[in-house]
Design a protein around this motif. Structure first.
Motif, short mmCIF file in Angstrom:
data_model
loop_
_atom_site.label_atom_id
_atom_site.label_comp_id
_atom_site.label_asym_id
_atom_site.label_seq_id
_atom_site.Cartn_x
_atom_site.Cartn_y
_atom_site.Cartn_z
N ARG A 94 -4.95 -18.40 -2.25
CA ARG A 94 -5.53 -19.95 -2.55
C ARG A 94 -5.24 -19.35 -3.90
N GLU A 95 -5.64 -20.38 -5.02
CA GLU A 95 -5.49 -20.42 -6.23
C GLU A 95 -7.32 -20.12 -6.53
N SER A 96 -7.61 -21.29 -6.21
CA SER A 96 -9.37 -20.10 -6.09
C SER A 96 -10.35 -20.98 -4.66
N ALA A 97 -11.72 -20.27 -4.17
CA ALA A 97 -11.85 -20.43 -3.25
C ALA A 97 -12.24 -22.19 -2.72
N LEU A 98 -11.89 -23.17 -3.73
CA LEU A 98 -11.82 -23.99 -3.67
C LEU A 98 -10.73 -25.06 -3.54
N ALA A 99 -9.97 -24.62 -3.57
CA ALA A 99 -8.41 -25.10 -3.64
C ALA A 99 -8.18 -25.78 -2.61
N GLN A 100 -7.31 -26.53 -3.24
CA GLN A 100 -7.13 -27.89 -2.15
C GLN A 100 -5.85 -27.47 -1.51
N ARG A 101 -4.88 -26.23 -1.62
CA ARG A 101 -4.15 -25.77 -0.34
C ARG A 101 -3.84 -24.41 -0.47
N GLN A 102 -3.76 -23.57 -0.10
CA GLN A 102 -2.95 -22.49 0.87
C GLN A 102 -2.09 -22.21 0.93
N LEU A 103 -1.22 -21.18 0.98
CA LEU A 103 0.00 -19.24 1.41
C LEU A 103 -0.60 -19.81 2.38
N HIS A 104 -0.44 -19.55 3.49
CA HIS A 104 -0.48 -19.27 5.15
C HIS A 104 1.27 -18.05 5.57
N GLY A 113 10.11 -2.56 10.90
CA GLY A 113 9.08 -2.84 9.65
C GLY A 113 8.23 -4.48 10.32
N VAL A 114 7.90 -6.09 9.24
CA VAL A 114 7.39 -6.46 9.52
C VAL A 114 8.20 -7.87 9.30
N GLU A 115 7.65 -8.58 10.15
CA GLU A 115 8.49 -9.78 9.75
C GLU A 115 7.54 -11.22 9.94
N VAL A 116 8.01 -12.24 8.59
CA VAL A 116 7.07 -12.33 8.10
C VAL A 116 7.04 -13.73 8.00
N PHE A 117 6.52 -14.74 8.16
CA PHE A 117 6.86 -16.18 8.28
C PHE A 117 5.34 -16.80 7.15
N ALA A 118 5.52 -17.71 7.24
CA ALA A 118 4.88 -18.49 5.87
C ALA A 118 5.02 -20.27 6.50
N HIS A 119 4.29 -20.81 5.28
CA HIS A 119 3.96 -22.71 5.34
C HIS A 119 2.85 -22.57 4.52
N ARG A 120 2.53 -23.62 3.91
CA ARG A 120 1.58 -24.13 2.74
C ARG A 120 0.77 -24.80 2.94
N GLU A 121 -0.29 -24.76 2.77
CA GLU A 121 -1.16 -25.94 3.70
C GLU A 121 -2.62 -26.75 3.46
N TYR A 122 -2.84 -27.82 3.84
CA TYR A 122 -4.35 -27.34 3.27
C TYR A 122 -5.40 -26.42 3.12
N SER A 123 -6.19 -25.87 2.34
CA SER A 123 -7.06 -25.06 3.15
C SER A 123 -8.16 -25.46 4.15
N TRP A 124 -8.64 -24.83 4.56
CA TRP A 124 -9.76 -25.59 5.77
C TRP A 124 -11.10 -25.25 4.94
N LEU A 125 -11.34 -24.63 3.88
CA LEU A 125 -12.27 -24.53 3.13
C LEU A 125 -12.49 -25.60 2.64
N ARG A 126 -12.03 -26.98 1.61
CA ARG A 126 -11.82 -28.04 1.38
C ARG A 126 -11.42 -29.18 2.52
N HIS A 127 -10.95 -29.22 3.57
CA HIS A 127 -10.02 -29.94 3.78
C HIS A 127 -10.30 -29.68 5.87
N PRO A 128 -10.87 -29.46 5.97
CA PRO A 128 -10.92 -28.92 6.66
C PRO A 128 -10.29 -30.07 8.38
N TYR A 129 -10.65 -31.00 8.25
CA TYR A 129 -9.09 -31.64 9.69
C TYR A 129 -8.24 -31.65 8.66
N LYS A 130 -8.20 -31.98 7.76
CA LYS A 130 -6.65 -31.96 7.20
C LYS A 130 -5.96 -30.39 8.08
N HIS A 131 -6.99 -29.70 7.56
CA HIS A 131 -5.68 -28.73 7.69
C HIS A 131 -5.91 -28.25 9.20
#
Length: 171
Positions: A94-104, A113-131
């Motif tokens: 997250r850009e900050s603890a209270l960022a709107q979105r996060q890279l998960h 090795g390690v297989e990596v998967f990713a998505h962007r989403e609303y941060s559960w800290l700011r938008h728990p329901y949307k997340h």
């Protein structure tokens, strides 16, 4: 080739961390309680979120993620790969603890090795329901951003498969 073993092997340097081991035990139990009520704590790892394979052991990938500003994410649902493997870690940036979105990012061990998967989403800290309801979920943006971050940090990775139209349609 992917391994289906979820147990740490004594001679491996990429043992699953304590947080992930606890999540692997607790979240399936929590899922059985939440599912009849329309909730979830375990979900399928969507193939469209595929970033690639980093040819490092799990502990090295975890260290790299920390250097890139990621933090372990114990609150995330437990991801299950289509081949049955359980995620070997869940990380967010997250850009900050209270960022709107996060890279998960979700990690899965493979033999090389390690297989990596990713998505962007609303941060559960700011938008728990949307997340939780996956509103504003951005698969393509998350994959693109994670590949960019790996490249910017000089972390080699290989892409063994590309997303298909069916992958995105299934979301």
């Amino acid at each position: 080739m992917a391994t289906t073993s979820d147990e740490p092997v004594s001679d491996r340097t990429d043992a699953i961390d304590l947080t992930t081991r606890v999540r692997r035990r607790l979240l399936p139990v929590l899922h059985r309680v939440k599912e009849p009520l329309g909730g979830y704590a375990v979900c399928r790892q969507h193939p469209a979120e595929y970033v690639g394979i980093v040819e490092r052991d799990l502990s090295a990938v975890r260290s790299t993620l920390e250097e890139m500003g990621f933090e372990p994410e114990p609150i995330a649902s437990l991801k299950v790969h289509d081949d049955g493997r359980l995620s070997a870690g869940s990380w967010v940036r997250r850009e900050s603890a209270l960022a709107q979105r996060q890279l998960h990012v979700a990690l899965f061990r493979t033999d090389d090795g390690v297989e990596v998967f990713a998505h962007r989403e609303y941060s559960w800290l700011r938008h728990p329901y949307k997340h939780y309801t996956q509103e504003g979920w951005d698969t393509a943006g998350g994959v693109e951003r994670m590949r960019s971050l790996l490249s910017e940090h000089g972390i080699p990775f290989r892409i063994e498969r590309e997303e298909t139209a069916d992958d995105e349609d299934e979301r």
